[in-house]
Design a protein around this motif. Structure first.
Motif, short mmCIF file in Angstrom:
data_model
loop_
_atom_site.label_atom_id
_atom_site.label_comp_id
_atom_site.label_asym_id
_atom_site.label_seq_id
_atom_site.Cartn_x
_atom_site.Cartn_y
_atom_site.Cartn_z
N ASN A 154 -22.93 -46.08 -14.29
CA ASN A 154 -23.63 -45.09 -15.10
C ASN A 154 -22.93 -43.73 -15.00
N PRO A 155 -22.08 -43.39 -15.97
CA PRO A 155 -21.33 -42.12 -15.88
C PRO A 155 -22.18 -40.89 -16.17
N TYR A 156 -23.45 -41.07 -16.52
CA TYR A 156 -24.27 -39.94 -16.93
C TYR A 156 -25.20 -39.43 -15.83
N LEU A 157 -25.04 -39.92 -14.61
CA LEU A 157 -25.90 -39.47 -13.51
C LEU A 157 -25.50 -38.07 -13.05
N THR A 158 -26.49 -37.34 -12.56
CA THR A 158 -26.22 -36.03 -11.97
C THR A 158 -25.70 -36.20 -10.54
N LYS A 159 -25.15 -35.15 -10.00
CA LYS A 159 -24.69 -35.19 -8.61
C LYS A 159 -25.85 -35.44 -7.66
N MET A 160 -27.03 -34.91 -7.99
CA MET A 160 -28.19 -35.12 -7.14
C MET A 160 -28.62 -36.58 -7.14
N GLN A 161 -28.60 -37.22 -8.30
CA GLN A 161 -28.97 -38.63 -8.38
C GLN A 161 -27.99 -39.49 -7.59
N ILE A 162 -26.73 -39.18 -7.67
CA ILE A 162 -25.73 -39.92 -6.91
C ILE A 162 -25.93 -39.70 -5.41
N VAL B 226 -23.45 -56.91 -24.16
CA VAL B 226 -24.71 -57.19 -24.86
C VAL B 226 -24.54 -56.94 -26.35
N LEU B 227 -24.25 -55.69 -26.70
CA LEU B 227 -24.15 -55.35 -28.12
C LEU B 227 -23.01 -56.08 -28.82
N ASP B 228 -21.94 -56.37 -28.08
CA ASP B 228 -20.76 -56.98 -28.69
C ASP B 228 -20.67 -58.48 -28.42
N THR B 229 -21.78 -59.09 -27.99
CA THR B 229 -21.82 -60.54 -27.76
C THR B 229 -23.06 -61.12 -28.42
N ASP B 230 -23.19 -62.43 -28.33
CA ASP B 230 -24.31 -63.11 -29.00
C ASP B 230 -24.79 -64.26 -28.11
N TYR B 231 -25.69 -63.95 -27.17
CA TYR B 231 -26.24 -64.97 -26.27
C TYR B 231 -27.74 -65.04 -26.45
N PRO B 232 -28.33 -66.20 -26.23
CA PRO B 232 -29.79 -66.34 -26.36
C PRO B 232 -30.56 -65.79 -25.17
N VAL B 233 -29.87 -65.55 -24.04
CA VAL B 233 -30.51 -65.00 -22.85
C VAL B 233 -29.59 -63.97 -22.22
N TYR B 234 -30.16 -62.80 -21.92
CA TYR B 234 -29.44 -61.76 -21.16
C TYR B 234 -30.24 -61.44 -19.91
N ILE B 235 -29.56 -61.52 -18.76
CA ILE B 235 -30.20 -61.20 -17.48
C ILE B 235 -29.50 -59.98 -16.92
N LEU B 236 -30.21 -58.85 -16.90
CA LEU B 236 -29.65 -57.58 -16.44
C LEU B 236 -30.19 -57.28 -15.06
N VAL B 237 -29.30 -57.28 -14.08
CA VAL B 237 -29.69 -57.10 -12.67
C VAL B 237 -29.10 -55.78 -12.19
N GLY B 238 -29.94 -54.96 -11.59
CA GLY B 238 -29.44 -53.68 -11.06
C GLY B 238 -30.57 -52.87 -10.47
N GLY B 239 -30.23 -52.01 -9.55
CA GLY B 239 -31.22 -51.15 -8.92
C GLY B 239 -31.38 -49.84 -9.64
N ARG B 240 -31.94 -48.88 -8.95
CA ARG B 240 -32.23 -47.58 -9.53
C ARG B 240 -30.96 -46.93 -10.09
N ASN B 241 -31.11 -46.30 -11.25
CA ASN B 241 -30.05 -45.56 -11.93
C ASN B 241 -28.89 -46.43 -12.38
N SER B 242 -29.10 -47.74 -12.45
CA SER B 242 -28.06 -48.62 -12.98
C SER B 242 -28.08 -48.62 -14.51
N GLY B 243 -29.14 -48.09 -15.11
CA GLY B 243 -29.18 -47.91 -16.55
C GLY B 243 -29.78 -49.06 -17.34
#
Length: 436
Positions: free
Chosen positions: A221-229, A16-33
């Motif tokens: 997501n490397p920032y999740l806690t052990k409980m969240q995982i 996202v930050l390092d690209t340039d597209y007119p549409v971004y579709i971010l798909v993911g469930g809980r804790n995907s960030g």
């Protein structure tokens, strides 16, 4: 201004930050960030872009989910920029005090709401949160509405859970061959890819729009806690469909009730004086069709939680509050937590006046997506949670609503009762309250 170290998930930095597209579709469930990142993305653009007006919409009939706006406010605070932004509740918007950039928050469910949104001028970018049910016509309308600001800033963002197998996004972007695959899942499915879409314009002309699609899971997501995982990995044994969605990014179609049965106990056989903690949780009604709910919970040890009393009421606050105060005074919990939404401040103030002096009443903020929060706590409801077998009708009505809750959020007419339980497990039992 002090330098801030802002952690960005690598997958979003790269694509996202390092690209340039007119549409971004971010798909993911809980804790995907994905939602957290969108708060970071819009904070940056609101602060740095010229003549930037961002429209945030959600498929709701009334007010947009408070968590969407709160997420951006919290990311602004992370960046150390709170002093140069202003938050307005009515109309819902966030404004930059120096460059006059703004973020507008609108419902996008009814035809009337969509027509009002279409009438807005000067929109630079749009974010459709929880866009599972977006149609091609809505996709086209939002993309074509982006005429304000600088051309390079005109971006449509869609974020969603992979739950609508029959929806436009799954049918067009996932069931058809991508134009370019950048990353794959282990089973060969595209994880990060580009897919072009042909959009028809009003003058019968057509335009080809390249779209970047990014599928993330909790493993990104490397920032999740052990409980969240652990909460997600437990689903491997309790809800396989939900596990496939959250762990493997697969589109699933949740079907049937979420909880088939609950463990039972008799209040007459429970010694409340021996409980480790007695807690009350109040969730006020956020719209005309919602009910205010009260749950009183007794905790014994690490994993036994008993719903001692439960009450729901869809009447006016001035009727409901004295009834709740009476129930709270009867059981004398150490703490009463009142969710800060809409009437929450009024409930908190009145309950402080009407409950005994030894009972502490405090407001808290719950900013999570409601359905995801309920799903995340359903495993504990099945294993660690007990409900009465000797209660009266009001309590039983509360439990009936809990057991009627469907895995498919579109099938749920009411979710107030099970949400009360989910908030208890999510927050009260983990000492992780977000206090207002």
């Amino acid at each position: 201004m002090a330098t801030k170290n802002i952690e960005i998930l690598p997958i979003y930095y790269d694509y996202v930050l390092d690209t340039d597209y007119p549409v971004y579709i971010l798909v993911g469930g809980r804790n995907s960030g994905k939602t957290h990142f969108m708060g970071q993305e819009l904070t940056t653009r609101l602060n740095n872009c010229k003549d930037y007006k961002c429209l945030i919409v959600e498929d709701v009939e009334t007010n947009i989910n408070e968590g969407v706006k709160t997420n951006i406010i919290e990311r602004i605070d992370d960046f150390g920029l709170s002093s140069i932004f202003h938050d307005t509740k009515q109309p819902a918007k966030i404004s930059h005090k120096i460059n006059n950039n703004i973020a507008l928050f609108k419902g996008y469910h009814s035809d009337k709401q969509q027509k009002r949104v279409k009438s807005l001028n000067g929109i630079t970018a749009a974010w459709y949160e929880e866009a599972e049910n977006i149609t091609y016509e809505q996709f086209k309308a939002l993309r074509m509405q982006l005429r304000g600001g600088e051309p390079e800033d005109r971006i449509l963002y869609l974020t969603m859970n992979p739950i609508n197998q029959d929806g436009f996004i799954n049918r067009y972007f996932f069931k058809q061959k991508p134009d370019e695959v950048l990353e794959k899942f282990e089973d060969g499915r595209p994880k990060v890819f580009v897919k072009n879409i042909e959009v028809e314009l009003e003058d019968d002309d057509k335009v080809i729009i390249p779209c970047m699609i990014i599928v993330t899971t909790y493993r990104d997501n490397p920032y999740l806690t052990k409980m969240q995982i652990a909460d997600i990995e437990e689903l491997k044994y309790t809800d396989r469909d939900m596990y496939e969605m959250l762990a493997n990014g697969k589109f699933v179609k949740p079907e049937g009730t979420l909880i088939k049965k609950l463990q039972r106990f008799s209040l007459s056989k429970l010694d409340l004086s021996q409980s480790d903690k007695l807690t009350a949780l109040v969730d006020t009604a956020s719209s005309g069709s919602d009910s205010a709910t009260l749950g009183i919970y007794a905790k014994y040890g690490d994993n036994r939680h008993y719903l001692v009393e439960a009450y729901k009421d869809d009447r006016d606050a001035d009727i409901v509050i004295p009834i709740m105060a009476s129930i709270i005074n009867k059981y004398e919990p150490q703490m009463v937590y009142v969710e800060e939404n809409h009437e929450g401040l009024y409930f908190e103030s009145e309950l402080k006046k009407k409950t005994k002096g030894t009972i502490h009443v405090r407001k808290f903020r719950s900013t999570e997506n409601k359905h995801e929060k309920i799903l995340s706590q359903s495993g504990r409801m099945k294993v660690d949670f007990y409900v009465r077998d000797d209660a009266e009708d009001e309590y039983n009505d509360f439990i009936i609503e809990v057991l009627d809750y469907n895995k498919d959020p579109k099938e749920n007419e009411h979710d107030d009762c099970i949400d009360n339980i989910a908030m208890y497990f999510k927050h009260a039992d983990r000492n992780s309250w977000i206090f207002a």
